[in-house]
Design an enzyme around this catalytic site. Structure first.
Site, PDB file in Angstrom:
ATOM      1  N   TYR A   3       0.793  -1.249   0.103  1.00 25.16           N
ATOM      2  CA  TYR A   3      -0.090   0.113  -0.035  1.00 25.16           C
ATOM      3  C   TYR A   3       0.831   1.262  -0.129  1.00 25.16           C
ATOM      4  O   TYR A   3       0.537   2.167  -0.640  1.00 25.16           O
ATOM      5  CB  TYR A   3      -0.786   0.062   1.167  1.00 25.16           C
ATOM      6  CG  TYR A   3      -1.621   1.171   1.325  1.00 25.16           C
ATOM      7  CD1 TYR A   3      -2.775   1.475   0.481  1.00 25.16           C
ATOM      8  CD2 TYR A   3      -1.256   2.452   2.258  1.00 25.16           C
ATOM      9  CE1 TYR A   3      -3.557   2.925   0.774  1.00 25.16           C
ATOM     10  CE2 TYR A   3      -1.727   3.491   2.413  1.00 25.16           C
ATOM     11  CZ  TYR A   3      -3.171   3.709   1.646  1.00 25.16           C
ATOM     12  OH  TYR A   3      -3.617   4.999   1.418  1.00 25.16           O
TER      13      TYR A   3
ATOM     14  N   SER B 236      -3.549  13.533   7.455  1.00 26.48           N
ATOM     15  CA  SER B 236      -4.446  13.399   6.466  1.00 26.48           C
ATOM     16  C   SER B 236      -5.823  13.343   6.922  1.00 26.48           C
ATOM     17  O   SER B 236      -6.131  12.829   8.206  1.00 26.48           O
ATOM     18  CB  SER B 236      -4.113  12.090   5.686  1.00 26.48           C
ATOM     19  OG  SER B 236      -4.895  11.592   4.806  1.00 26.48           O
TER      20      SER B 236
ATOM     21  N   TYR C  97      -9.569  16.388   2.134  1.00 28.03           N
ATOM     22  CA  TYR C  97     -10.296  15.873   1.010  1.00 28.03           C
ATOM     23  C   TYR C  97     -11.940  16.270   1.238  1.00 28.03           C
ATOM     24  O   TYR C  97     -12.341  16.206   2.206  1.00 28.03           O
ATOM     25  CB  TYR C  97     -10.491  14.279   1.052  1.00 28.03           C
ATOM     26  CG  TYR C  97      -9.133  13.632   0.738  1.00 28.03           C
ATOM     27  CD1 TYR C  97      -8.592  13.686  -0.556  1.00 28.03           C
ATOM     28  CD2 TYR C  97      -8.498  12.642   1.558  1.00 28.03           C
ATOM     29  CE1 TYR C  97      -7.244  13.023  -0.867  1.00 28.03           C
ATOM     30  CE2 TYR C  97      -7.513  11.678   1.255  1.00 28.03           C
ATOM     31  CZ  TYR C  97      -6.837  12.175   0.063  1.00 28.03           C
ATOM     32  OH  TYR C  97      -5.721  11.622  -0.289  1.00 28.03           O
TER      33      TYR C  97
ATOM     34  N   LYS D   1      -2.913  21.173  -2.794  1.00 34.26           N
ATOM     35  CA  LYS D   1      -2.298  20.011  -3.248  1.00 34.26           C
ATOM     36  C   LYS D   1      -2.461  19.325  -4.367  1.00 34.26           C
ATOM     37  O   LYS D   1      -3.880  18.818  -4.345  1.00 34.26           O
ATOM     38  CB  LYS D   1      -1.828  19.374  -2.068  1.00 34.26           C
ATOM     39  CG  LYS D   1      -0.951  18.045  -2.173  1.00 34.26           C
ATOM     40  CD  LYS D   1      -0.720  17.394  -0.899  1.00 34.26           C
ATOM     41  CE  LYS D   1       0.227  16.243  -0.803  1.00 34.26           C
ATOM     42  NZ  LYS D   1      -0.020  15.208  -1.731  1.00 34.26           N
TER      43      LYS D   1
ATOM     44  N   HIS E 129       0.367  13.104  -6.606  1.00 32.64           N
ATOM     45  CA  HIS E 129       0.106  12.255  -5.441  1.00 32.64           C
ATOM     46  C   HIS E 129       0.810  10.817  -5.381  1.00 32.64           C
ATOM     47  O   HIS E 129       0.445   9.737  -5.058  1.00 32.64           O
ATOM     48  CB  HIS E 129      -1.556  11.662  -5.817  1.00 32.64           C
ATOM     49  CG  HIS E 129      -2.338  11.393  -4.483  1.00 32.64           C
ATOM     50  ND1 HIS E 129      -3.456  12.358  -3.960  1.00 32.64           N
ATOM     51  CD2 HIS E 129      -2.303  10.459  -3.431  1.00 32.64           C
ATOM     52  CE1 HIS E 129      -3.818  11.973  -2.980  1.00 32.64           C
ATOM     53  NE2 HIS E 129      -3.286  10.769  -2.714  1.00 32.64           N
TER      54      HIS E 129
ATOM     55  N   ARG F 163      -0.024   7.983  -7.401  1.00 35.53           N
ATOM     56  CA  ARG F 163      -1.074   7.087  -6.801  1.00 35.53           C
ATOM     57  C   ARG F 163      -2.453   7.299  -7.622  1.00 35.53           C
ATOM     58  O   ARG F 163      -3.261   6.525  -7.157  1.00 35.53           O
ATOM     59  CB  ARG F 163      -0.931   7.042  -5.419  1.00 35.53           C
ATOM     60  CG  ARG F 163       0.229   6.592  -4.668  1.00 35.53           C
ATOM     61  CD  ARG F 163       0.292   6.962  -3.335  1.00 35.53           C
ATOM     62  NE  ARG F 163      -0.591   6.243  -2.584  1.00 35.53           N
ATOM     63  CZ  ARG F 163      -0.417   5.133  -1.793  1.00 35.53           C
ATOM     64  NH1 ARG F 163       0.548   4.405  -2.148  1.00 35.53           N
ATOM     65  NH2 ARG F 163      -1.175   4.446  -1.280  1.00 35.53           N
TER      66      ARG F 163
ATOM     67  N   ASP G 143       6.292  17.756  -4.201  1.00 40.13           N
ATOM     68  CA  ASP G 143       6.457  16.289  -3.639  1.00 40.13           C
ATOM     69  C   ASP G 143       6.464  15.206  -4.912  1.00 40.13           C
ATOM     70  O   ASP G 143       6.553  15.557  -5.894  1.00 40.13           O
ATOM     71  CB  ASP G 143       5.425  15.999  -2.605  1.00 40.13           C
ATOM     72  CG  ASP G 143       4.098  15.660  -2.906  1.00 40.13           C
ATOM     73  OD1 ASP G 143       3.916  15.463  -4.375  1.00 40.13           O
ATOM     74  OD2 ASP G 143       3.158  15.566  -2.369  1.00 40.13           O
TER      75      ASP G 143
END
Length: 413
Positions: A54, A136, A160, A276, A300, A303, A331
């Site tokens: 993961y 997160s 989110y 982001k 991301h 991902r 990133d």
């Protein structure tokens, strides 16, 4: 002729000074790790395949992740000479405050599944090192718990926007009340990417027991012991956690989010805001015109959309267009302090590390995260000294060449 003599026993014993054995297995493992890839190898040995994959995996064929790492490997540095670098300053100013190093810990979801100390270890290590920690929306520690773990350091919250807007907005209000100083609004996740490793492993929340997972767990009993003897996984934003990670994301995320949601969030968030997941110059310019405080060039971690732009390749164009008006953060693919130095040289104000953090966490909990920060810090300082610069402000594009192995098809059209 070489003159020889019979050695004295005292001389021999002086040469044969054995290193003191470290009985603490965790300390011994972490001391052997000299790079982030070393931490990754330790993490892989100690973590069940589903949880490790993961972290380690990406979407579809994982091309975006490999290209991002390749971009950093293709850096060529151009050092100066005869500069006094007996002391270097790695301090960065970002989003209205200081960071002792030019990187912070990126937001990661389901973190306690990687290692039971989870976000508490990450926040505590970040606070001790004087760098920001980002929680997160899908973290496995509450906003208040992270504040307790890092009471005097900089805490950031990643958002989110979900189908149930009141949940998202409630988290924003809680983060503000807890003293988090920056909100990261993630905009590249209307749905979950095709994370094939998770599907093949049957990775779910909570973990489902099968013959395969039992076989994989036998050589890693400590992970399962930690999992069953520590508090149940809880999520700040999810009330039901049955299903694969992709199913959970698709159920939680809202593909209809738009700029109106950004405006709504800014009404209820009183501090700095960063967007982001920006992946082109046009969106960077629009966000800058809207007055956001920072943009994060990110795919991301590879991902979401495979074959997405490489953030490091995108960096110079974005900085050229908006770098004077907004702080640019980057990133994806960072595995070495030299990657961070190169990003700063190319105009980034700051960087974020996600997988590197989780590799350290899986390798040794809080001590593993401390070791991750130590490795990157040593690499940053060494790279700056070898480039012969003493502050981050001295780093310029002239110090870096991006060697490109990808043909620019637009130039041919």
């Amino acid at each position: 002729m070489v003159q020889r003599q019979v050695p004295k026993p005292a001389d021999i014993f002086e040469l044969l000074q054995f290193k003191k054995f470290e009985f603490n297995g965790r300390k011994r493992r972490l001391a052997s790790a000299l790079t982030i890839y070393d931490l990754r190898r330790i993490a892989k040995r100690r973590t069940p395949a589903a949880a490790f994959d993961y972290t380690d995996g990406a979407a579809d064929d994982e091309l975006s992740l490999r290209r991002a790492r390749q971009a950093f490997e293709d850096i060529e540095f151009h050092p100066s000479i005869l500069r006094d670098v007996s002391h270097v300053d790695t301090t960065a100013q970002i989003l209205g405050g200081p960071s002792a190093l030019p990187f912070g810990i990126a937001p990661t979801g389901f973190t306690r599944l990687m290692q039971t100390e989870g976000e508490v270890a990450g926040a505590g290590a970040a606070g001790a090192a004087g760098i920001p920690f980002t929680l997160s929306t899908l973290g496995t520690a509450s906003i208040e718990t992270v504040k307790e773990a890092n009471p005097h350091g900089r805490n950031w919250f990643q958002l989110y926007v979900m189908n149930q807007r009141h949940i998202s907005f409630g988290l924003v209000e809680r983060a503000a009340a807890a003293g988090f100083d920056t909100l990261f609004f993630t905009v590249d996740t209307p749905i979950a990417g095709a994370r094939l490793r998770d599907k093949r492993n049957g990775f779910s929340i909570p973990p489902q027991i099968s013959v395969r997972t039992i076989a994989n767990a036998i050589p890693r009993p400590w992970w399962w012991w930690d999992f069953i003897t520590t508090p149940k996984l809880e999520f700040a934003s999810l009330t039901e956690t049955g299903g694969t990670v992709g199913e959970l994301l698709n159920a939680a995320m809202d593909p209809s989010i738009n700029f109106d949601d950004l405006a709504e969030i800014r009404k209820i968030w009183p501090h700095k805001i960063a967007i982001k997941g920006v992946q082109n110059v046009e969106d960077a310019k629009k966000l800058t015109d809207l007055g956001v405080d920072a943009i994060v060039l990110s795919n991301h971690g590879g991902r979401q959309l495979d074959r997405a732009p490489v953030p490091f390749h995108l960096l110079p164009d974005v900085v050229r267009e908006v770098g004077d008006d907004v702080e640019v953060i980057i990133d994806t693919g960072i595995m070495n302090g030299a990657d961070i130095v190169a990003s700063i040289a190319m105009g980034a104000k700051f960087t974020l590390v996600g997988r590197a953090y989780l590799y350290g966490l899986m390798a040794g909990g809080r001590e593993g995260v401390d070791r991750m920060i130590e490795i990157l810090s040593e690499q940053i300082v060494r790279t700056m000294k070898l480039l012969q610069v003493t502050t981050l402000d001295e780093l310029e594009p002239k110090h870096v060449t991006q060697l490109s192995r990808f043909a620019d098809l637009r130039a041919r059209s």
